[in-house]
Motif scaffolding. Structure first.
Motif, PDB file in Angstrom:
ATOM      1  N   PRO A 175      -5.854  -2.277   9.145  1.00  0.00           N
ATOM      2  CA  PRO A 175      -6.217  -2.313   7.731  1.00  0.00           C
ATOM      3  C   PRO A 175      -5.932  -3.661   7.102  1.00  0.00           C
ATOM      4  O   PRO A 175      -5.090  -4.412   7.567  1.00  0.00           O
ATOM      5  CB  PRO A 175      -5.319  -1.236   7.114  1.00  0.00           C
ATOM      6  N   ILE A 218      -3.454   8.688  -0.181  1.00  0.00           N
ATOM      7  CA  ILE A 218      -3.524   7.232  -0.091  1.00  0.00           C
ATOM      8  C   ILE A 218      -3.563   6.664  -1.498  1.00  0.00           C
ATOM      9  O   ILE A 218      -4.371   7.095  -2.322  1.00  0.00           O
ATOM     10  CB  ILE A 218      -4.781   6.788   0.676  1.00  0.00           C
ATOM     11  N   GLU A 255       0.877  -1.160   0.000  1.00  0.00           N
ATOM     12  CA  GLU A 255       0.000   0.000   0.000  1.00  0.00           C
ATOM     13  C   GLU A 255       0.911   1.205   0.000  1.00  0.00           C
ATOM     14  O   GLU A 255       2.089   1.070   0.231  1.00  0.00           O
ATOM     15  CB  GLU A 255      -0.923   0.010   1.224  1.00  0.00           C
ATOM     16  N   VAL A 277     -10.081   2.769   5.656  1.00  0.00           N
ATOM     17  CA  VAL A 277      -8.828   3.393   5.209  1.00  0.00           C
ATOM     18  C   VAL A 277      -8.983   4.906   4.983  1.00  0.00           C
ATOM     19  O   VAL A 277      -8.118   5.677   5.396  1.00  0.00           O
ATOM     20  CB  VAL A 277      -8.282   2.675   3.957  1.00  0.00           C
ATOM     21  N   THR A 324      -9.447  -4.940   0.200  1.00  0.00           N
ATOM     22  CA  THR A 324     -10.008  -3.643  -0.141  1.00  0.00           C
ATOM     23  C   THR A 324      -9.851  -3.265  -1.598  1.00  0.00           C
ATOM     24  O   THR A 324     -10.564  -2.412  -2.096  1.00  0.00           O
ATOM     25  CB  THR A 324      -9.326  -2.582   0.747  1.00  0.00           C
ATOM     26  N   ASN A 364      -8.206   7.676   7.606  1.00  0.00           N
ATOM     27  CA  ASN A 364      -6.847   8.145   7.887  1.00  0.00           C
ATOM     28  C   ASN A 364      -6.675   9.605   7.501  1.00  0.00           C
ATOM     29  O   ASN A 364      -5.856  10.308   8.085  1.00  0.00           O
ATOM     30  CB  ASN A 364      -5.833   7.297   7.121  1.00  0.00           C
ATOM     31  N   SER A 385     -12.165  -2.580   5.520  1.00  0.00           N
ATOM     32  CA  SER A 385     -11.051  -1.639   5.345  1.00  0.00           C
ATOM     33  C   SER A 385     -11.352  -0.629   4.243  1.00  0.00           C
ATOM     34  O   SER A 385     -10.815   0.473   4.251  1.00  0.00           O
ATOM     35  CB  SER A 385      -9.758  -2.388   5.017  1.00  0.00           C
ATOM     36  N   TYR A 429      -5.502  -4.588   3.212  1.00  0.00           N
ATOM     37  CA  TYR A 429      -5.596  -4.043   1.857  1.00  0.00           C
ATOM     38  C   TYR A 429      -5.998  -5.082   0.839  1.00  0.00           C
ATOM     39  O   TYR A 429      -6.615  -4.759  -0.159  1.00  0.00           O
ATOM     40  CB  TYR A 429      -4.270  -3.388   1.473  1.00  0.00           C
TER      41      TYR A 429
END
Lengths: 311, 407
Positions: B358, B39, B23, B334, B363, B337, B330, B360
């Motif tokens: 999290p 992100i 990520e 996420v 996600t 954040n 997530s 990922y």
């Protein structure tokens, strides 16, 4: 002292510091592993690591200063070698040291940290420069209480800045740690040492899960190996320095039991470092500054005042 | 020059020791302070939804189980809930208790895993090793009951695949009891250690409003005083038949998120013990023998350790779904954040990014968007066409070899 003798002491200091430092590093890792339900490395692991690193390629980052990048680990290693040699000579011949050698040792003990900063800023890496700036703040945090702490045995020994005299004073009228001010100063000194060695909770400059080893991120091969060796040698030099100032000389002429006693104290200090680092999370750099300035410095001043009053 | 920005970018990712998955967080920092967060996800897209459309309903639980290794019973749980929603079938009581037991056991191991990682991120490696050591009995229990430490393959539409043997119940009880002491110890450490509190309290605060606005789920929202829990709000399996509490705290900082997870572990142990007690009495089979899924659409929820996981399936009466949709927690957590990380330091950012626990690989989405206009350039059909074109190109390139393989 002849030139030959000087070179002999330098080589001796290097070898002693490197061997004991590697042992200290192994001890730290082994105890850590046992605390964490792991097995831990074999005894010669630090040596294997170091030799292997020496044989690896050194990659110099593009855009960084090549000279500074490669010179920084040498600065650190050189200064810790000189410190070790000076201290070793002081212990063996306490009467023959020069006035002001204490100042020289204090000065040289900060150079490894400064070498880390130099190397970090020569790396041209944002994470390294963050690590470098944290290291700088860390030095600012612990250096003041550390100096105050050193003042306590200096005052006790009659305001002398000669390490030999401090040792001789303690040999005749008892160790500096045997008083209230000495105890306070020694405890603060241990915490400053933890910061000087950049161990948890004061390892913000390295913080592998935050900035990925910070200053060391671009280092590889022999350059990294020298940095590592410097760190390990500091694990000999700084505790040894504190022991000299607060506990005094190893009276090896009197009885060999004193040597055993000194070794036990050294291992005790190593155990303290390891246990503190295994029972604490990492502090933020601003929290470290607050801790040293707001809590440790006033305490250290108190210790100095107590020492003036003769307590 | 006066307006020249002093910000610098600290990259966390795509490969970073902080988190085990690919990520990418770009922290825009001024000195140590984070002023902006970007992100970037998308390193782990596997096309699970599309794959699901090519599999039968019996195979889908195996597929969605592999979305994530940590919540490897949460996805099948939600998946079979969705299928049973279409078929409108009554699952035997015993199967419900077994499902609940597996689901809660997973929460215990997941929360302990998070606790260890949180310790590691804080440089507190002892907590890391200890939490993971105490997690081992849970994995052993999984192995005892399901045959696997991970990817348990317990769920099937209409029931569960394996029964819990009566002679295993005392062992399971003993292992669950043995958890209480270490988890209590961790809770005490978290609640009493001043250094830990200095690092965690008032850090990464997510307010109640932020949570509602961004739709945060699971412990992330419950730590901010939003009592959302599908197990409680919309009981399924045996959650309505056992006695437990929804843990809610009010401060929304990382400390509260840790406390919620630790206390939830106790609740999960409580639920597991109750389920095991019931399994001694309830003996009405473990499978409803669901033979076919009628046309229609169904929705399945499950409160995974990280929050509500949502599965949707649409059936046209054949043995495969014509549309399958997964939303992992997530995906909602996420983006929080953006609120929780900005304004704190880099040191706080690492633990805050991890505090939502999290995941990922659950996600990942894929969509091509024009950065300037914000318009969607490529949608589902375009991506499908692209991938087909690529397959054709490959076929042309390796024509001879492909032919040999296929004939």
């Amino acid at each position: 002292m002849s030139l030959l003798q000087g070179i002999g002491f330098l080589i001796g200091g290097f070898v002693v510091a490197a061997v004991i430092g590697m042992f200290a590093h192994w001890f730290d890792r082994k105890i850590t592993a046992r605390v964490q339900w792991r097995v831990g490395p074999p005894f010669f692991q630090p040596l294997y690591d170091f030799v292997k690193l020496l044989a690896k390629e050194v990659v110099v980052p593009e855009g960084g200063s090549r000279f500074l990048f490669l010179a920084a680990p040498l600065f650190g290693l050189a200064s810790v070698t000189v410190v070790s040699a000076l201290m070793l000579r002081t212990v063996i011949f306490p009467g023959e040291t020069f006035v002001g050698d204490l100042i020289v040792v204090i000065y040289l003990l900060t150079i490894p940290s400064q070498a880390v900063i130099l190397g970090a800023f020569a790396s041209a890496n944002p994470l390294a420069s963050l690590g470098g700036s944290r290291e700088m703040k860390l030095i600012l945090s612990y250096e003041l209480p550390f100096l105050l702490v050193i003042l306590v045995p200096v005052i006790k020994a009659g305001a002398t800045i000669k390490m030999g005299s401090i040792i001789e004073y303690q040999a005749t009228s008892g160790a500096a740690i045997g008083s209230l001010s000495g105890v306070i100063a020694f405890v603060i000194g241990l915490l400053c040492m933890q910061a000087k060695l950049a161990k948890v909770p004061f390892d913000a400059p390295e913080a592998e899960t935050e900035i990925m080893a910070g200053a060391y991120i671009e280092y590889s091969g022999a350059a990294l190996g020298l940095f590592k060796l410097t760190q390990w040698m500091m694990m000999f030099a700084v505790p040894f320095f504190l022991m000299m100032l607060f506990i005094g000389a190893v009276n090896w002429q009197q009885s060999w039991l004193n040597v055993v006693f000194a070794v036990l104290i050294y291992i005790g200090i190593l155990l303290f470092i390891t246990l503190v680092r295994n029972t604490n999370p990492r502090l933020r750099i601003d929290q470290i500054m607050k801790f040293f300035w707001a809590k440790m410095t006033p305490l250290a001043i108190l210790a100095v005042i107590l020492a003036f009053l003769g307590l | 020059m006066a307006t020249k920005s002093k910000t610098q970018i600290i990259p966390i990712g795509p490969y970073h020791p902080l988190q085990e998955e690919p990520e990418f967080f770009k922290l825009h920092v001024e000195g140590e302070k984070v002023v902006k967060l970007e992100i970037e996800l998308g390193y782990n897209h596997r096309g699970i939804e599309k794959l699901a459309e090519g599999l039968t309903y019996d195979q889908i639980p195996f597929l969605v189980e592999r979305i994530c290794g940590i919540c490897s019973s949460s996805h099948p749980f939600a998946s079979v809930n969705a299928m049973e929603d279409i078929a409108d079938v009554d699952v035997p009581l015993r199967a419900k208790y077994i499902r609940t037991f597996i689901g809660e056991l997973e929460r215990i191991h997941s929360h302990l895993l998070w606790l260890g990682l949180a310790g590691h991120f804080l440089g507190y490696n002892t907590v890391w090793m200890w939490a993971w050591k105490q997690r081992e009995p849970v994995l052993d229990l999984f192995e005892l009951i399901t045959g696997n430490r991970n990817h348990y393959a317990m769920f099937k539409p209409g029931g569960v695949r394996r029964d819990v043997a009566d002679e295993d119940i005392p062992t399971a009880m003993r292992l669950l009891e043995s958890l209480e002491k270490p988890v209590m110890m961790f809770t005490k450490i978290a609640l009493q250690d001043p250094v830990l509190q200095a690092r965690l309290k008032n850090v990464g605060v997510l307010t109640k409003e932020d949570c509602v606005e961004l739709g945060a789920l699971g412990p992330t929202s419950r730590a901010s005083g939003v009592p959302w829990d599908v197990r409680h709000d919309h009981p399924y399996a045996a959650y309505g038949m056992v006695d437990w509490d929804v843990i809610v705290t009010q401060n929304g900082d990382v400390f509260d998120k840790a406390v919620v997870r630790l206390l939830e572990t106790f609740e999960s142990v409580k639920i597991c013990v109750q389920c095991l007690e019931k399994l001694r009495e309830v003996k009405d089979g473990i499978d409803a023998e669901l033979k076919e899924i009628p046309p229609g659409e169904g929705v399945g929820h499950h409160e995974a350790p990280r929050g509500e996981v949502f599965h949707y399936a649409r059936s046209d009466g054949t043995n495969r779904p014509i549309r399958y949709k997964v939303r992992a927690p997530s995906f909602m957590n996420v983006p929080t954040n953006h609120r929780a990380v900005v304004g704190y330091t880099v040191s706080d950012a690492t633990i805050t990014l991890a505090a939502i626990d999290p995941c990922y690989c659950c996600t990942e989405r894929m969509l091509v968007v024009d950065a300037n206009s914000g318009k969607q350039v490529m949608g589902w059909k375009d991506l499908l066409r692209l991938s087909q074109e690529k397959t054709h190109r490959l076929m042309e390139k390796y024509n001879s070899r492909m032919d040999r393989i296929w004939t």
